[in-house]
Motif scaffolding. Sequence first.
Motif, mmCIF file in Angstrom:
data_model
loop_
_atom_site.group_PDB
_atom_site.id
_atom_site.type_symbol
_atom_site.label_atom_id
_atom_site.label_comp_id
_atom_site.label_asym_id
_atom_site.label_seq_id
_atom_site.Cartn_x
_atom_site.Cartn_y
_atom_site.Cartn_z
ATOM 1 N N UNK A 66 52.179 34.343 71.829
ATOM 2 C CA UNK A 66 51.008 35.065 71.348
ATOM 3 C C UNK A 66 50.320 34.245 70.266
ATOM 4 N N UNK A 67 49.033 34.509 70.079
ATOM 5 C CA UNK A 67 48.318 33.893 68.969
ATOM 6 C C UNK A 67 47.753 34.977 68.062
ATOM 7 N N UNK A 68 47.495 34.591 66.837
ATOM 8 C CA UNK A 68 46.867 35.482 65.868
ATOM 9 C C UNK A 68 45.724 34.725 65.203
ATOM 10 N N UNK A 69 44.603 35.406 65.023
ATOM 11 C CA UNK A 69 43.415 34.751 64.475
ATOM 12 C C UNK A 69 43.590 34.448 62.988
ATOM 13 N N UNK A 70 42.785 33.543 62.452
ATOM 14 C CA UNK A 70 42.807 33.287 61.006
ATOM 15 C C UNK A 70 42.443 34.566 60.244
ATOM 16 N N UNK A 71 43.049 34.751 59.098
ATOM 17 C CA UNK A 71 42.769 35.936 58.284
ATOM 18 C C UNK A 71 41.513 35.728 57.440
ATOM 19 N N UNK A 72 41.028 36.810 56.877
ATOM 20 C CA UNK A 72 39.900 36.720 55.947
ATOM 21 C C UNK A 72 40.261 35.794 54.790
ATOM 22 N N UNK A 73 41.490 35.906 54.289
ATOM 23 C CA UNK A 73 41.912 35.056 53.172
ATOM 24 C C UNK A 73 41.950 33.588 53.563
ATOM 25 N N UNK A 74 42.326 33.292 54.803
ATOM 26 C CA UNK A 74 42.327 31.901 55.277
ATOM 27 C C UNK A 74 40.928 31.290 55.142
ATOM 28 N N UNK A 75 39.924 32.087 55.516
ATOM 29 C CA UNK A 75 38.547 31.591 55.407
ATOM 30 C C UNK A 75 38.093 31.506 53.956
#
Length: 309
Positions: A66-75
């Motif tokens: 599975x994959x998980x998208x970048x978080x708001x904090x990552x950006x």
Amino acid sequence: MMAAQEFKIIADGAADLGEAGAQENGVDVVPFYVSFDGNTYEKEIEEVEVREFYQKMADNPKVFPKTSMPSVQDYIDVFESYAKAGIPVLCICITAKFSGSYQSAMTAAEMIQETYPQAKITVMDSTLNTVLEGMFVKEAARMQRDGISYQDTIEKLLKLRETGRILFTVGGMSYLVHGGRVGKLMGLAANTLNIRPLITMKDGEIFPSGLARSRKKSRDKVLEMIVAYFKESGEDASRYVINVGYGYDYEEAVSFREQVCQSLAEGTGNQNPAKMESQVEIHQIGATVGVHTGPYPIGVGILKKYEFV
């Protein structure tokens, strides 16, 4: 040639630029996360190499990662330093129809602008994916190197993204079924009959484009589809950047690239195969798409060069 414009291009990991491609084009990448057990997620490339990802899939065909998208904090972590320095940011994301990465980036931009009101951050839904998104990002970087302004680059990209297509096939239906991309009944029938699907991606979505009964026939169908696109559209293939995307099998990608060059040269009458070779690149499809296609996707991405849009 004008001097390169000062703005920062940022892309999410779905662009599959790889470390070398990102560095070469001066792009910061916000990676996706990948997991094989559903509990432990690692950053693609930074913590788990793409080759390692595909090797695990090939060795464990009954395990569906599975994959998980970048978080708001990552950006936020990436945007903030440029906001502080007063450097405009252009962030390019995977099609919003596939992932929430775009929304995470939008939320992060809004939060940054609350703290730094003068910050200039544009988040763009590329409507593209994988190596095609990477081609789009590299065209943005080429505009920047050519001295195109921040705002003009954005306007040109909005027109450019409409020209993108991916024509591809996969090794079987299992991963598409597991990821909810096709119905289970269709997937069961297709796997029983050893059928390979043909798929087109455009305008941010994927569409069925037929079926084939073997790997060779599915590859041949992709070649027919790419030639048909240029014949029917009347477009000049030399005005496009063209990319062969692959998963696990690099040697297959090399041989397929030769076939792409030969087919385009013969089918469109634009160039001979040797000239096409300088135009057709090979890039590996990353985990963001690989979890849905399995280890054996192969296809062709096309995108018009910015100066011809």
